[in-house]
Scaffold this active site. Structure first.
Site, PDB file in Angstrom:
ATOM      1  CB  CYS A   1      81.300  46.076  65.058  1.00 32.18           C
ATOM      2  SG  CYS A   1      81.784  44.811  66.235  1.00 32.18           S
TER       3      CYS A   1
ATOM      4  CB  CYS B   1      87.524  55.875  52.049  1.00 34.11           C
ATOM      5  SG  CYS B   1      87.700  57.163  53.289  1.00 34.11           S
TER       6      CYS B   1
END
Lengths: 90, 436
Positions: free
Chosen positions: B222, B391
């Site tokens: 998630c 990232c």
């Protein structure tokens, strides 16, 4: 018998979870031999939709019924095959 | 008093307040009038709207009261499940979670509130559930469930809820439930989707259906993929429903069937599962697993959904955020900063002059073509160029560097990544940068 072996069926393929993410599709259609072993069905779907990375961890269902890995299927037009990887989040 | 000290003091005061309130509630639990049917007047009043349902009645209410449910995970699934089970008057609820409440939990983990940030999730959940129904006995376990403690806890409960967020704990819980003979109500969710079934109850176990764990690199959690509160909540509420049906010994339990929920279209599909696998390693006729194993090893993944902290590159292939900061300001050679996060993340925040090429695209066959195109456009012929990949936390950037190095065979292209990604940037360079 001969007819049955060469006939194709146009089936609907549904993708869930990671299969949806990898293929970029919620559903698709595919022309598959009406008589097909589970293994060739899996191979075809995995290859056609770029699902190599999850090959060993998905289940397939036909018309909302789990498909056993050793069976042979008789597909009809309008049949619905689902590619179901486990979800693990929560 | 500085901000940090004040926050610590408030957290401590809240804890004391909770404890004192609990003590008071116990003291105030009045002497109930018990009717002949076995329920107290307070229980009759409180649960009347479900006692009136024929499938429940007084007998069912007494069953719920005598039963116990263990909820593993006090997150997006566990919170709504616990609310409904406690509301319904389950006698004893156990809740396991090792984690503490973070602000990014609050959109879906509705037992926790702004006041619970940094508080242990099980403490926060217990407080909220006690406010809802102080007659339910709640046991919080602030711990990571593992092979050494799982059986001892699981065997004390009637029904187990898998409300966890990772593959390793799912296999651990499955095996613990098979070894102790407990039904496992398994829920999971991601984005708009959810899955639900009951394992080890008149049907297959998790291993019968999914004998092989998914390769870790294919598992989205998630924290990376995102999740909608109402979607995961839908599954959590249904887990409470299935647990109650098992306790009430009803016939329609979702065993041997897998519910697939697609919140984007509000579609519920029920897939009939295989029967128990006679050759299953844990629940089959000749099972070879008779005790819990090392599930992190089995799944090749940690038993949490936190930052995996990958180390794929050599030191010379990496830059710290401070080094990058200096480099970007002063570098004589031209450079490209490629941000490999998703478009959605890139939209949240980005470094100046970064170009977004999501990792999901780079990892596809021919995905490097896009990067090559970017490099070509920034470069003057064959001149030397630095390619820096960034990232969120410095994991995907390493994977991307590996892929790009394998595909771009050009000595003049120097590909490196930024250690710790934009999280490190926010921490060490620009404190006004958001963290998510």
């Amino acid at each position: 018998m001969m007819d049955g072996e060469s006939r194709d069926s146009l089936v609907k393929i549904l993708f869930f979870a990671k299969a949806r993410e990898l293929s970029g599709l919620k559903e698709s259609r595919a022309k598959l031999p009406a008589n097909i072993s589970y293994q060739s069905l899996l191979d075809t779907i995995i290859e056609k939709f770029g699902l190599e990375s999850i090959r060993d961890s998905v289940i397939l269902s036909l018309n909302e019924e789990y498909l056993a890995a050793n069976g042979t299927l008789n597909l009809s037009d309008q049949d619905e095959i689902a590619v179901i990887p486990p979800l693990s989040g929560g | 008093m500085n901000e940090e000290e004040l926050i610590r003091e408030i957290v401590a005061l809240r804890k004391t307040l909770r404890e004192k309130k609990d003590t008071l509630r116990r003291l105030q639990r009045d002497k109930h009038v018990v009717q002949e049917c076995g329920l107290t007047n307070e229980e009759i009043g409180r649960y009347s709207r479900q006692i009136l349902v024929p499938e429940i009645g007084v007998k069912g209410q007494l069953k719920l009261k005598k039963s116990s449910v263990l909820i593993v995970g006090a997150g997006g699934l566990g919170c709504p499940a616990a609310l409904y089970l406690v509301g319904a008057g389950i006698g004893h609820i156990g809740i396991i979670d090792y984690d503490e409440v973070e602000i990014n939990n609050l959109h879906r983990q509705l037992l926790h509130s702004e006041e619970s940030i940094r508080v242990s999730k099980v403490v926060s959940a217990t407080a909220a559930l006690t406010r809802l129904n102080s007659s339910v006995n709640i046991t919080p376990y602030k711990m990571q469930l593992d092979s050494s403690n799982a059986l001892g806890i699981v065997k004390q409960y009637d029904v187990i809820l898998d409300a966890t967020d990772n593959v390793a704990t799912r296999y651990l819980l499955n095996d613990a439930c098979v070894l102790t003979g407990k039904p496992l109500v398994s829920g999971s969710a991601l984005k708009f989707e959810g899955q639900l079934t009951v394992y080890n109850y008149r049907g297959p176990c998790y291993r019968c259906v999914f004998p092989t764990p998914p390769p870790p690199e294919t598992v989205t959690n998630c924290g990376d993929g995102g999740v909608l509160g109402a979607a995961v909540g839908t599954i959590g509420v249904l887990q409470a429903l299935e647990a109650m049906k098992i306790i009430l010994e009803m016939s329609g339990v979702l065993a041997g069937r897998l519910l697939l929920f697609d919140g984007t279209e509000t579609l519920f599909r029920n897939v009939k599962l295989r029967p128990k696998n006679q050759n299953c390693l844990i629940c089959g006729d000749n099972s070879t697993i008779d005790k819990l194993i090392d599930y992190e090893e089995f799944c090749r993944a940690k038993a949490n959904d936190k930052n995996p902290g990958l180390k794929l590159l050599k030191e010379s292939e990496r830059l710290s955020v401070k080094e990058y900061h200096k480099f970007a300001d002063s570098s004589a050679t031209s450079h490209v900063l490629i941000d490999v996060r998703s478009h959605e993340e890139f939209e949240i925040c980005k470094l100046p002059n970064s170009i977004n090429v999501p990792f999901t695209q780079i990892s596809k066959p021919n995905g490097h073509a896009l990067v090559e195109q970017v490099i070509r456009s920034m470069r003057n012929g064959d001149t030397r160029i630095d390619v820096i990949v960034i990232c969120r936390r410095g994991n995907d950037s390493q994977k991307a560097v590996k892929i790009l190095k394998g595909l771009i065979n050009d000595e003049a292209v120097n590909i490196r990544d930024v250690i710790g990604g934009i999280h490190a940037w926010a921490k060490n360079v620009d404190p006004t940068f958001p963290i998510y």
